[in-house]
Design a protein around this motif. Structure first.
Motif, PDB file in Angstrom:
ATOM      1  N   GLY A   1     -13.382   0.523   0.448  1.00  0.00           N
ATOM      2  CA  GLY A   1     -13.010   1.829  -0.243  1.00  0.00           C
ATOM      3  C   GLY A   1     -13.774   3.049   0.557  1.00  0.00           C
ATOM      4  N   TYR A   2     -13.144   3.991   0.205  1.00  0.00           N
ATOM      5  CA  TYR A   2     -13.839   5.365   1.008  1.00  0.00           C
ATOM      6  C   TYR A   2     -15.339   5.439   1.215  1.00  0.00           C
TER       7      TYR A   2
ATOM      8  N   GLY B   1     -10.646   4.940  -3.370  1.00  0.00           N
ATOM      9  CA  GLY B   1     -11.940   4.464  -3.795  1.00  0.00           C
ATOM     10  C   GLY B   1     -11.702   2.747  -4.005  1.00  0.00           C
ATOM     11  N   GLY B   2     -12.676   2.372  -4.419  1.00  0.00           N
ATOM     12  CA  GLY B   2     -12.825   1.074  -4.852  1.00  0.00           C
ATOM     13  C   GLY B   2     -13.532   0.087  -3.819  1.00  0.00           C
ATOM     14  N   GLY B   3     -13.545  -1.300  -4.123  1.00  0.00           N
ATOM     15  CA  GLY B   3     -14.223  -2.249  -3.193  1.00  0.00           C
ATOM     16  C   GLY B   3     -13.582  -2.612  -2.256  1.00  0.00           C
TER      17      GLY B   3
ATOM     18  N   PRO C   1      -8.337   5.584   2.138  1.00  0.00           N
ATOM     19  CA  PRO C   1      -8.750   7.056   1.512  1.00  0.00           C
ATOM     20  C   PRO C   1      -9.017   6.796   0.133  1.00  0.00           C
TER      21      PRO C   1
ATOM     22  N   ALA D   1      -5.823   1.156  -6.149  1.00  0.00           N
ATOM     23  CA  ALA D   1      -7.069   2.213  -6.046  1.00  0.00           C
ATOM     24  C   ALA D   1      -6.389   3.722  -5.793  1.00  0.00           C
ATOM     25  N   GLN D   2      -7.035   4.630  -6.131  1.00  0.00           N
ATOM     26  CA  GLN D   2      -6.287   5.798  -6.029  1.00  0.00           C
ATOM     27  C   GLN D   2      -7.248   7.123  -5.622  1.00  0.00           C
ATOM     28  N   LEU D   3      -6.510   7.827  -5.052  1.00  0.00           N
ATOM     29  CA  LEU D   3      -6.956   9.206  -4.451  1.00  0.00           C
ATOM     30  C   LEU D   3      -6.148  10.430  -5.244  1.00  0.00           C
TER      31      LEU D   3
END
Lengths: 261, 124
Positions: A48-49, A74-76, A72, A157-159
């Protein structure tokens, strides 16, 4: 290309750094709703970022075994081996852009469950864990990340910013590709299900289903990168590789001039 | 519900609040709930000029990285440095210890929501 078309991108398997650089390029440049399918030229870990700023202990043990790439989003951290990876990119102006963060996750989970005929267990929202910076994607329980027998089969995961949203998604399809000696928690592989959709048909089914039920576009358009675009993408590849854990920071959307593509 | 959203603040559809008295900007209760557990934040430097739509702060929660943009242009004043080591304050005290930055707004047209308008927007 019509504004009602869903842009679809396929390309051969890429190196981990390239895979993230392509998503970054699309996030910054794309003006159409887009779905991109991609594969990994070898098993790799994505982190993650913010994990580039506090490298998890477990990752230090794995750094010699797998290349590490910074997402880019998030997350693990997550091992990519035998998973189908794809990204959804939604530019501002599309009705999906106004979807909430959790709404985005819910939509994707619901469509994939329906498509695959999966009746999975819904995660219970955990209280604050404080584990975000050090967590393993497969070892933690996220909102709208369903599991079967306690194991995740879908990770995403999202940006988002004021111009676009990108959702990076992994579905675990081929358990034979999972390394045996890593000690990394193993996901639930969909090849354990007797699904007629698996493998060859799955990608086409996802495109069809997401086109109609998520994006609401009337048709698809297969998009290929031009040579100039590949050159632009290539410029940021090194920013996403975590070659040396001590060499920080690596990548910052706010301040890294190299990423102004 | 109104107790979760102070009357004296202005709000944006991107779940930021703005205090016209002292120019502090933060994330609303609804916004932090949507993000989930915040684990990391990148703050701007004092004096930095932020255009409307530009990234003011980058926030990472357990599942999403969000480049938050103010709806209006401004110059960054004070920055809540405490958040760098304790980003979870955004969740636990979004209008107090979890506030983000002071933004001296340079736009004339604020176009923000009152508390009632924001609550109606959230309930849509």
């Amino acid at each position: 290309m019509s504004s009602l078309e869903l842009q679809v991108i396929f390309h051969p398997d890429l190196s981990p750094g390239y895979n993230m650089a392509v998503d970054w390029w699309l996030f910054n440049r794309v003006s159409r709703p887009t779905i991109r399918f991609y594969g990994w030229s070898r098993p790799a870990l994505s982190i993650g970022y913010s994990q580039q700023y506090r490298v998890p202990d477990k990752l230090n043990q794995l750094i010699d075994k797998f290349p590490v790439v910074i997402r880019p989003t998030g997350g693990g951290w997550l091992l990519h081996a035998g998973d189908l990876t794809f990204s959804l990119i939604v530019p501002v102006g599309h009705r999906l852009f106004d979807q909430t963060i959790r709404g985005f996750y819910r939509l994707i989970r619901e469509r994939l469950e329906k498509l695959l005929g999966i009746d999975s267990q819904q995660p219970v929202e955990q209280d604050f864990t404080g584990a975000g910076l050090v967590s393993d994607c497969l070892g933690t329980c996220g909102v709208h990340e369903p599991s079967i027998n306690g194991k995740k089969w879908l990770v995403s995961a999202q940006l988002r910013n004021s111009r676009a949203v990108i959702q990076q998604i992994s579905l675990f399809l081929d358990s034979r590709a999972w390394p045996q000696t890593t000690g990394i928690s193993k996901p639930f592989f969909l090849d354990q299900l007797d699904s007629r959709l698996l493998k060859a048909n799955l990608r086409a089914a996802i495109i069809r289903d997401f086109q109609n039920n998520i994006f609401g576009q009337t048709s698809t358009h297969i998009r290929q990168f031009t040579a100039v675009e590949w050159k632009q993408i290539a410029r940021s590849v090194s920013c996403f590789r975590l070659d040396c854990l001590q060499d920080l920071p690596k990548f910052s959307p706010r301040s890294d001039g190299r990423l102004e593509i | 519900m109104t107790k979760d959203y102070p009357q004296e603040l202005l709000y944006t559809k991107k779940h930021l609040w703005y205090d016209p008295e002292n120019c502090w900007v933060g994330i609303t209760k609804n916004g932090q709930e949507e993000l989930g557990e915040v684990v990391y934040i990148e703050l701007p430097e004092p004096g930095e000029q932020i255009a409307a739509g530009d990234t003011l702060v980058l926030i990472e929660s357990l599942k999403a990285t969000y480049e938050m943009a103010p709806p209006v242009a401004g110059v960054v004043g004070e920055v809540n440095r405490q958040l760098s080591s304790r980003p979870e304050l955004i969740n636990s005290d979004p209008y107090g210890a979890g506030r983000l930055v002071r933004l001296e707004i340079t736009d004339v047209d604020l176009q923000m929501l009152t508390v009632q308008e924001y609550i109606e927007f959230c309930c849509e």
